[in-house]
Design an enzyme around this catalytic site. Structure first.
Site, PDB file in Angstrom:
ATOM      1  N   ASP A 137       1.359  -9.319  -3.112  1.00  0.00           N
ATOM      2  CA  ASP A 137       1.974  -7.987  -3.078  1.00  0.00           C
ATOM      3  C   ASP A 137       3.485  -8.078  -2.864  1.00  0.00           C
ATOM      4  O   ASP A 137       4.007  -9.070  -2.345  1.00  0.00           O
ATOM      5  CB  ASP A 137       1.392  -7.157  -1.925  1.00  0.00           C
ATOM      6  CG  ASP A 137      -0.054  -6.750  -2.162  1.00  0.00           C
ATOM      7  OD1 ASP A 137      -0.646  -7.207  -3.161  1.00  0.00           O
ATOM      8  OD2 ASP A 137      -0.587  -5.998  -1.328  1.00  0.00           O
ATOM      9  N   ASP A 138       4.159  -6.992  -3.246  1.00  0.00           N
ATOM     10  CA  ASP A 138       5.554  -6.701  -2.879  1.00  0.00           C
ATOM     11  C   ASP A 138       6.609  -7.379  -3.745  1.00  0.00           C
ATOM     12  O   ASP A 138       7.796  -7.221  -3.487  1.00  0.00           O
ATOM     13  CB  ASP A 138       5.842  -7.053  -1.408  1.00  0.00           C
ATOM     14  CG  ASP A 138       5.047  -6.210  -0.436  1.00  0.00           C
ATOM     15  OD1 ASP A 138       4.327  -5.298  -0.889  1.00  0.00           O
ATOM     16  OD2 ASP A 138       5.117  -6.477   0.779  1.00  0.00           O
ATOM     17  N   HIS A 143       1.748  -1.581  -7.329  1.00  0.00           N
ATOM     18  CA  HIS A 143       1.741  -1.470  -5.868  1.00  0.00           C
ATOM     19  C   HIS A 143       2.662  -0.340  -5.400  1.00  0.00           C
ATOM     20  O   HIS A 143       3.133  -0.361  -4.271  1.00  0.00           O
ATOM     21  CB  HIS A 143       2.189  -2.809  -5.265  1.00  0.00           C
ATOM     22  CG  HIS A 143       1.954  -2.962  -3.798  1.00  0.00           C
ATOM     23  ND1 HIS A 143       0.789  -2.577  -3.179  1.00  0.00           N
ATOM     24  CD2 HIS A 143       2.746  -3.482  -2.810  1.00  0.00           C
ATOM     25  CE1 HIS A 143       0.857  -2.856  -1.893  1.00  0.00           C
ATOM     26  NE2 HIS A 143       2.044  -3.392  -1.634  1.00  0.00           N
ATOM     27  N   HIS A 188       7.379   1.443  -2.372  1.00  0.00           N
ATOM     28  CA  HIS A 188       6.720   0.931  -1.163  1.00  0.00           C
ATOM     29  C   HIS A 188       7.018   1.798   0.063  1.00  0.00           C
ATOM     30  O   HIS A 188       6.764   1.402   1.194  1.00  0.00           O
ATOM     31  CB  HIS A 188       7.106  -0.519  -0.876  1.00  0.00           C
ATOM     32  CG  HIS A 188       6.073  -1.268  -0.072  1.00  0.00           C
ATOM     33  ND1 HIS A 188       6.023  -1.233   1.314  1.00  0.00           N
ATOM     34  CD2 HIS A 188       5.061  -2.072  -0.437  1.00  0.00           C
ATOM     35  CE1 HIS A 188       5.020  -1.989   1.748  1.00  0.00           C
ATOM     36  NE2 HIS A 188       4.408  -2.505   0.693  1.00  0.00           N
ATOM     37  N   HIS A 203       1.620 -12.298   0.109  1.00  0.00           N
ATOM     38  CA  HIS A 203       2.822 -11.580  -0.315  1.00  0.00           C
ATOM     39  C   HIS A 203       3.837 -12.550  -0.916  1.00  0.00           C
ATOM     40  O   HIS A 203       3.962 -13.695  -0.458  1.00  0.00           O
ATOM     41  CB  HIS A 203       3.446 -10.837   0.865  1.00  0.00           C
ATOM     42  CG  HIS A 203       2.564  -9.768   1.432  1.00  0.00           C
ATOM     43  ND1 HIS A 203       1.526 -10.058   2.296  1.00  0.00           N
ATOM     44  CD2 HIS A 203       2.543  -8.418   1.248  1.00  0.00           C
ATOM     45  CE1 HIS A 203       0.909  -8.926   2.629  1.00  0.00           C
ATOM     46  NE2 HIS A 203       1.508  -7.916   2.011  1.00  0.00           N
TER      47      HIS A 203
END
Length: 298
Positions: free
Chosen positions: A113-114, A164, A168, A268
């Site tokens: 993620d991210d 995602h 964020h 991540h």
């Protein structure tokens, strides 16, 4: 040390090189025959005569003819680039989220993620390539704009890509239905701009996951828009510690994968997650030793 094997693409490239050397050697040294697309045979004298006009050698025409003959021979000997790409994609296991629970055996989905980031994501890509493993990356739209070259590398290397959110920022994302769909649409636009209009993904992961009850209405919105929500049931804990050591991330993985056959592993690839990249080889080695097969989500 790791054992490496020649991939299909590597074998094809090697075959092309050998054939080119053979073709050049055949003409320059032995002067033997060359087969055309229709299996017509040209002798050395026949080929040379193609370049002559009124007994004067036309070197440009001669070289052009030779290049055409070589290209025809090589292209007839190998599959098209589209066929090669399709074969490579089929070699690696990819499952729809709905199929995971029915998978017979142990399977691990490595998810990140991210990202994409310009420092950590390339390190992760290198490790995955070394082990010939594909992963699923849940990207942020804002990071795709910033590091679009890394995004393209993810796609070109055959990894699965999900959304995602764009920012964020959970308070902005979940302000209302319009803001939620807008962030998805903005990220979709960035992905299509960089990966082509034909690019599609049905994968979405909420920042922080979707374990809270208040996110239920947004899960319903996702489903209405054709997306599936992807959480996780294992992790390395790379966001649980301020400055984690790679061995601690491995221990956390062992704790959360115990007695599970189907695991979706949360990690991540943000710019601050250097420890994740350092721990990844150990993570892969451990999962392999436990009998897991690796797969991507689709």
């Amino acid at each position: 040390m790791h054992n490496y094997r020649l991939t299909k693409r590597g074998k094809i490239v090697l075959t092309i090189i050998v054939m080119m050397v053979s073709l050049i050697g055949s003409f320059c040294i032995k002067g033997i025959v060359i087969a055309s697309e229709n299996s017509e045979i040209y002798s050395h004298n026949d080929v040379t005569s193609l370049a002559k006009t009124s007994n004067n050698i036309n070197l440009t025409a001669f070289n052009d003819e030779m290049n055409n003959l070589k290209k025809t021979t090589i292209m007839n000997a190998i599959p098209s680039l589209n066929e090669i790409t399709a074969d490579n994609k089929e070699e690696f296991l990819s499952l729809a989220l709905e199929e995971v629970k029915n998978f017979d055996g142990k399977v691990a989905f490595l998810t990140f993620d991210d990202g994409p980031s310009n420092n950590v994501t390339p390190l992760i890509l290198n490790t995955l390539n070394q082990y010939n493993i594909k992963a699923t990356f849940f990207v942020l739209g804002c990071m795709c704009v910033k590091n679009n070259d890394v995004l393209k590398s993810l796609y070109e290397n055959g990894h699965s890509i999900g959304i995602h959110s764009y920012s964020h920022k959970l308070d902005e994302l979940l302000k209302n239905k319009e803001s939620f769909l807008n962030e998805i649409k903005m990220t979709e636009d960035v992905l299509k701009e960089n990966l082509g209009e034909s690019f599609k993904t049905r994968l979405f992961r909420f920042p922080g996951g979707s374990f809270e009850d208040y996110k239920r209405e947004y899960i319903d919105i996702l489903h209405e828009d054709g997306y599936v929500n992807v959480d996780w049931n294992a992790l390395t804990g790379d966001t649980e510690y301020l400055k984690p050591k790679p061995d601690r991330l491995l221990e956390r993985l062992k704790e959360t994968t115990y007695n599970k056959n189907h695991i979706i592993v949360l990690m991540h690839d943000a710019s601050t997650k250097q420890a994740t990249a350092e721990a990844l080889p150990s993570v892969i080695e451990y999962l392999k030793s436990e009998g897991y097969e690796f797969a991507t989500l689709k």
